[in-house]
Scaffold this motif. Structure first.
Motif, PDB file in Angstrom:
ATOM      1  N   ILE A 199       0.815  -1.215   0.000  1.00  0.00           N
ATOM      2  CA  ILE A 199       0.000   0.000   0.000  1.00  0.00           C
ATOM      3  C   ILE A 199       0.852   1.269   0.000  1.00  0.00           C
ATOM      4  CG2 ILE A 199      -1.623   1.291   1.504  1.00  0.00           C
ATOM      5  CD1 ILE A 199      -3.003  -1.456   1.943  1.00  0.00           C
ATOM      6  N   LEU A 200       2.059   1.174   0.554  1.00  0.00           N
ATOM      7  CA  LEU A 200       2.942   2.347   0.568  1.00  0.00           C
ATOM      8  C   LEU A 200       4.142   2.162  -0.366  1.00  0.00           C
ATOM      9  CD1 LEU A 200       2.844   3.156   4.387  1.00  0.00           C
ATOM     10  CD2 LEU A 200       1.597   4.278   2.557  1.00  0.00           C
ATOM     11  N   HIS A 201       4.030   1.212  -1.285  1.00  0.00           N
ATOM     12  CA  HIS A 201       5.094   0.962  -2.258  1.00  0.00           C
ATOM     13  C   HIS A 201       5.329   2.228  -3.100  1.00  0.00           C
ATOM     14  CE1 HIS A 201       6.889  -0.660  -5.978  1.00  0.00           C
ATOM     15  NE2 HIS A 201       7.424  -1.562  -5.164  1.00  0.00           N
ATOM     16  N   PRO A 202       6.608   2.545  -3.404  1.00  0.00           N
ATOM     17  CA  PRO A 202       6.901   3.799  -4.121  1.00  0.00           C
ATOM     18  C   PRO A 202       6.086   3.976  -5.408  1.00  0.00           C
ATOM     19  CG  PRO A 202       8.928   2.724  -3.453  1.00  0.00           C
ATOM     20  CD  PRO A 202       7.821   1.806  -3.051  1.00  0.00           C
ATOM     21  N   ILE A 203       5.819   2.883  -6.141  1.00  0.00           N
ATOM     22  CA  ILE A 203       5.021   3.011  -7.370  1.00  0.00           C
ATOM     23  C   ILE A 203       3.606   2.484  -7.136  1.00  0.00           C
ATOM     24  CG2 ILE A 203       4.816   2.333  -9.791  1.00  0.00           C
ATOM     25  CD1 ILE A 203       8.051   1.939  -9.446  1.00  0.00           C
ATOM     26  N   GLY A 204       3.513   1.293  -6.545  1.00  0.00           N
ATOM     27  CA  GLY A 204       2.197   0.686  -6.292  1.00  0.00           C
ATOM     28  C   GLY A 204       1.334   1.547  -5.392  1.00  0.00           C
ATOM     29  N   GLY A 205       1.953   2.200  -4.401  1.00  0.00           N
ATOM     30  CA  GLY A 205       1.202   3.013  -3.448  1.00  0.00           C
ATOM     31  C   GLY A 205       0.392   4.105  -4.128  1.00  0.00           C
ATOM     32  N   PRO A 206       1.060   4.979  -4.913  1.00  0.00           N
ATOM     33  CA  PRO A 206       0.304   6.020  -5.620  1.00  0.00           C
ATOM     34  C   PRO A 206      -0.753   5.453  -6.573  1.00  0.00           C
ATOM     35  CG  PRO A 206       2.629   6.573  -5.586  1.00  0.00           C
ATOM     36  CD  PRO A 206       2.509   5.200  -4.992  1.00  0.00           C
ATOM     37  N   VAL A 207      -0.468   4.284  -7.187  1.00  0.00           N
ATOM     38  CA  VAL A 207      -1.461   3.684  -8.094  1.00  0.00           C
ATOM     39  C   VAL A 207      -2.710   3.285  -7.290  1.00  0.00           C
ATOM     40  CG1 VAL A 207      -1.964   1.724  -9.613  1.00  0.00           C
ATOM     41  CG2 VAL A 207       0.249   2.899  -9.778  1.00  0.00           C
ATOM     42  N   ILE A 208      -2.499   2.585  -6.160  1.00  0.00           N
ATOM     43  CA  ILE A 208      -3.631   2.195  -5.309  1.00  0.00           C
ATOM     44  C   ILE A 208      -4.378   3.441  -4.831  1.00  0.00           C
ATOM     45  CG2 ILE A 208      -4.272   1.120  -3.096  1.00  0.00           C
ATOM     46  CD1 ILE A 208      -1.863  -0.783  -3.527  1.00  0.00           C
ATOM     47  N   PHE A 209      -3.615   4.460  -4.470  1.00  0.00           N
ATOM     48  CA  PHE A 209      -4.198   5.725  -4.003  1.00  0.00           C
ATOM     49  C   PHE A 209      -5.138   6.308  -5.059  1.00  0.00           C
ATOM     50  CE2 PHE A 209      -3.673  10.431  -3.679  1.00  0.00           C
ATOM     51  CZ  PHE A 209      -4.293  10.603  -2.461  1.00  0.00           C
ATOM     52  N   LEU A 210      -4.670   6.329  -6.321  1.00  0.00           N
ATOM     53  CA  LEU A 210      -5.495   6.887  -7.390  1.00  0.00           C
ATOM     54  C   LEU A 210      -6.747   6.046  -7.623  1.00  0.00           C
ATOM     55  CD1 LEU A 210      -2.844   8.101  -9.987  1.00  0.00           C
ATOM     56  CD2 LEU A 210      -4.332   9.485  -8.510  1.00  0.00           C
ATOM     57  N   ILE A 211      -6.601   4.717  -7.505  1.00  0.00           N
ATOM     58  CA  ILE A 211      -7.768   3.847  -7.681  1.00  0.00           C
ATOM     59  C   ILE A 211      -8.799   4.112  -6.578  1.00  0.00           C
ATOM     60  CG2 ILE A 211      -8.579   1.450  -7.648  1.00  0.00           C
ATOM     61  CD1 ILE A 211      -5.868   0.703  -8.971  1.00  0.00           C
ATOM     62  N   VAL A 212      -8.319   4.196  -5.333  1.00  0.00           N
ATOM     63  CA  VAL A 212      -9.235   4.466  -4.205  1.00  0.00           C
ATOM     64  C   VAL A 212      -9.934   5.812  -4.405  1.00  0.00           C
ATOM     65  CG1 VAL A 212      -9.358   4.932  -1.720  1.00  0.00           C
ATOM     66  CG2 VAL A 212      -7.975   3.046  -2.551  1.00  0.00           C
ATOM     67  N   LEU A 213      -9.149   6.819  -4.824  1.00  0.00           N
ATOM     68  CA  LEU A 213      -9.742   8.140  -5.051  1.00  0.00           C
ATOM     69  C   LEU A 213     -10.778   8.110  -6.158  1.00  0.00           C
ATOM     70  CD1 LEU A 213      -6.930  10.797  -4.831  1.00  0.00           C
ATOM     71  CD2 LEU A 213      -8.623  10.099  -3.147  1.00  0.00           C
ATOM     72  N   GLY A 214     -10.453   7.376  -7.226  1.00  0.00           N
ATOM     73  CA  GLY A 214     -11.380   7.250  -8.352  1.00  0.00           C
ATOM     74  C   GLY A 214     -12.689   6.641  -7.892  1.00  0.00           C
ATOM     75  N   LEU A 215     -12.599   5.557  -7.111  1.00  0.00           N
ATOM     76  CA  LEU A 215     -13.799   4.887  -6.604  1.00  0.00           C
ATOM     77  C   LEU A 215     -14.583   5.820  -5.684  1.00  0.00           C
ATOM     78  CD1 LEU A 215     -12.470   1.306  -5.787  1.00  0.00           C
ATOM     79  CD2 LEU A 215     -14.040   1.967  -7.609  1.00  0.00           C
ATOM     80  N   PHE A 216     -13.858   6.531  -4.844  1.00  0.00           N
ATOM     81  CA  PHE A 216     -14.450   7.469  -3.899  1.00  0.00           C
ATOM     82  C   PHE A 216     -15.241   8.553  -4.632  1.00  0.00           C
ATOM     83  CE2 PHE A 216     -13.644  11.634  -1.870  1.00  0.00           C
ATOM     84  CZ  PHE A 216     -14.177  11.444  -0.610  1.00  0.00           C
TER      85      PHE A 216
END
Lengths: 619, 89
Positions: free
Chosen positions: A217-234
């Motif tokens: 979840i806090l991976h340098p690349i994966g983290g921001p990707v997950i973040f954007l997905i969560v934001l998109g869903l939100f």
């Protein structure tokens, strides 16, 4: 067994994220009342439980780390414990909630609680997490050391709750704690004492699950990707899920209005009921789907542990504008509607960051601006394709959204450098372990917040709606016979107080290229921005039909291009929303901030529209 | 008076927290300023001598995550440049 005759008060004290609120909600269910303290973000809650035949009042305080407060919220908790808040009952008995998975912090706080010398019970939460991490906690030894009963519970599953309930109404079960640190010990000495206790009672392994999840979840690349997905869903969910509910509520209210209009005799009272009261109540209820949905998502993200990780990822960018990671959620929420957005600013612990976030939230392009934009863009921006694939109309729309966002963030920086200089609370993000949120507890929190919105902001919104109705309804105009209803509405609006105000204020808006009709539209928008569309309908297409397509054609013919740009720029900035003004008052505790927000957004709207209008006219 | 609590040998190995590499273990040596921020860090258990791991840094020179005991917390680099640490070998 000793039963007290009078209801006694028990204060729940614990660190943030210790499971205190879940426990409290499991004990009291919906029998609770949220304390209302102006300007305070976290809610002290008073709950009631009935055990056998005695009533016990429970008070849930916002989490604290020590009795050395660093923010207004923490100050409130400490003041309540020390009986400095006069309208709350005196602290008599204490339930110290100890988080078994983070015992050092909990016992550190307990070292302060023990110094109060009040009868206390300790409740040990997260015992399931200790087990999951192959840990062993010797609660009998802990009981001996602390000198108070220690009751292990799992709030989510209800384990140990009956034991706790039984103890809560027997005041003789509460004992004065042993002295565990010397008098006037400093922070280091307290920790040393606490670590000594822990070494005797607890063995626990590291939390490998949280560590593993964090590496994704806090991976340098994966983290921001997950973040954007969560934001998109939100973002998607507040728009798409709340939308059908909102239009359902709107049609229900307009059906009720139509029904009453056709059944009640034609009178002023009827109009007051249908167009004043019912429309007003409707304009409060219509916010509920978004408020409920946004709160469910935010409480879920907070309770499962993701919110502070998201804040960690976005903090650097928000920091450029003087804000912090957590400001992101209220601002994003404000894109749907500033009302739930501003309410959700409570997740920001620093008072000044929260205030700056609230002050710029009205600049985020809420969904009520969309009908205004689409009408004006459709009417005045040519529908051509530029650069091969981009529609000019879409570019203008995106431009308006972008302009609002970037201006808002820059203004946040100005606020942080002036009115809200410095940070009252040092920036420090704690990552709680990942946990499955308790659904009943989540629903109780969402229920309380919705109730609070209706009670506090709802009454102001209702009052304003009725005033606005009266301004358009009085004085009654003489309607010549043989007029269509739309023509009659137009005459009424023109001759009403609102019409008079519009015409009186017209000279102010003249430099922006507005005619008196646009000015009335802008003033009517204060009820809600989308009202602009219906007012334009009444004023412009009174002679023809009220269909949307024809309104566009008429606007296209009558509104100059420069004026259309000017109106759109005005809507980007102006705080034309009584509900937002009401919620700012509610959340900051003062009309002052509502007025400041209104004044600065108006000046910004006016000057931008003025510049835009004259620039376009030059070209 | 935290800064005088360290002996001379240790002082030589002291480096600012912000220069510590990801994955390194270190112990808190001193808080050169005593304010609400450093007080809160200590309340949470990050007292002098406490060992912690610098777990990760957020992108673009964002906050850094420290882990000690069962506590995980993130602090801003701009706020924590006054914290001196001694790397644990």
């Amino acid at each position: 067994m000793h039963d007290s005759i009078h209801p006694h008060h028990i204060t729940f004290v614990g660190t943030p994220n210790c499971g205190k609120t879940t426990l409290f909600n499991a004990l009291t269910g919906l029998h609770q009342k949220v304390g209302n303290f102006p300007g305070i973000t976290v809610e002290p809650v008073i709950g009631k439980i009935q055990i056998q035949h005695s009533t016990v009042h429970l008070i849930d305080l916002p989490g604290i780390y020590s009795f050395l407060p660093k923010s207004v919220d923490e100050q409130l908790s400490v003041d309540i414990i020390h009986n400095k808040i006069s309208d709350l009952p005196k602290t008599e008995y204490i339930v110290a909630v100890l988080d078994g998975s983070s015992l050092e912090k909990s016992l550190f706080l307990f070292s302060f609680i023990a110094e109060l010398g009040l009868p206390t019970i300790a409740v040990l939460t997260m015992v399931d997490e200790i087990k999951a991490r192959n840990g062993i906690l010797d609660d009998i030894t802990l009981e001996t050391i602390l000198g108070v009963p220690v009751i292990p519970v799992v709030g989510k599953k209800g384990i140990g709750l009956q034991d706790l309930r039984d103890s809560l109404h027997q005041t003789d079960k509460f004992l004065v704690p042993n002295t565990i640190v010397q008098a006037s010990a400093n922070i280091e000495q307290r920790h040393t004492a606490v670590r000594e206790i822990i070494s005797q009672v607890l063995t626990i392994r590291e939390d490998k699950i949280t560590e593993k999840l964090d590496s994704f979840i806090l991976h340098p690349i994966g983290g921001p990707v997950i973040f954007l997905i969560v934001l998109g869903l939100f973002f998607q969910s507040i728009f798409t899920w709340a939308e059908p509910l909102m239009s359902g509520i709107e049609s229900l209210f307009s059906y009720t209005q139509d029904y009453l209009r056709s059944t009640l005799p034609d009178s002023l009272l009827r109009d007051f009921i249908t167009d004043g009261v019912i429309a007003g109540v409707g304009s409060v209820i219509v916010f509920l789907p978004q408020i409920i949905l946004l709160n469910i998502i935010i409480v879920f993200l907070e309770d499962c542990g993701y919110l502070s990780r998201a804040a960690f990822l976005i903090d650097r960018i928000m920091g450029i504008f003087g804000l912090q990671g957590r400001s992101f959620i209220p601002l994003l929420g404000s894109y749907a509607c500033a009302i739930p957005g501003i309410m959700s600013a409570r997740i920001i612990p620093s008072e000044k960051d929260r205030m700056a976030t609230i002050m710029i939230a009205p600049l985020m392009t809420c969904s009520a601006r969309l009908p205004v934009y689409t009408l004006l863009i459709a009417a005045c921006i040519p529908s051509i394709i530029v650069g091969g694939i981009f529609s000019l109309q879409a570019i203008v729309l995106a431009g308006l959204y972008f302009l609002a966002a970037i201006s808002g963030l820059c203004i946040a920086l100005v606020f942080k450098k002036t009115l809200f200089r410095g940070a009252t609370l040092p920036f420090l993000l704690e990552f709680p372990p990942y946990r499955v949120p308790s659904l009943p507890s989540l629903l109780i929190i969402v229920w309380n917040r919705s109730k609070e919105f209706i009670k506090n902001a709802g009454s102001i919104i209702l009052l304003f709606s009725i005033i606005l109705w009266a301004l358009t309804e009085f004085p009654k105009a003489e309607i010549p016979t043989g007029m269509t209803s739309l023509q009659a509405e137009r005459i009424q609006l023109e001759q009403s107080y609102a019409g008079t105000i519009g015409k009186t204020l017209q000279p102010i808006f003249q430099p922006l290229g507005f005619d008196w009709k646009l000015t009335i539209g802008v003033i009517g928008s204060f009820a809600a921005r989308e009202v602009f569309v219906s007012v334009m309908g009444q004023l412009y297409s009174a002679d023809v039909s009220d269909s949307d397509a024809q309104l566009r054609t008429i606007l296209q013919q009558t509104i100059p291009f420069a004026t259309a740009i000017s109106v759109m720029l005005f809507y980007v900035y102006a705080l034309q929303c009584i509900s937002t003004i009401a919620i700012i008052k509610k959340e900051t505790g003062s009309w002052k901030w509502s007025m400041i927000a209104f004044a600065y957004t108006f000046m910004l709207a006016y000057s931008t529209a003025l510049i835009g209008y004259n620039l376009v006219k030059l070209i | 008076m935290f800064r005088f609590g360290i002996n001379k040998d240790k002082k030589k190995q002291m480096i600012p927290l912000t220069t510590l590499a990801v994955g390194t273990r270190a112990a808190i040596a001193s808080f050169s300023s005593n304010n609400e921020f450093t007080e809160r860090l200590q309340e949470m258990g990050l007292t002098r001598g406490t060992e912690f791991t610098l777990v990760r840094k957020a992108p673009f020179n964002g906050p850094i995550e420290l882990s000690f005991g069962s506590v995980r917390l993130a602090v801003r680099t701009t706020q924590s440049d006054s914290i001196m640490v001694v790397p644990v070998l």
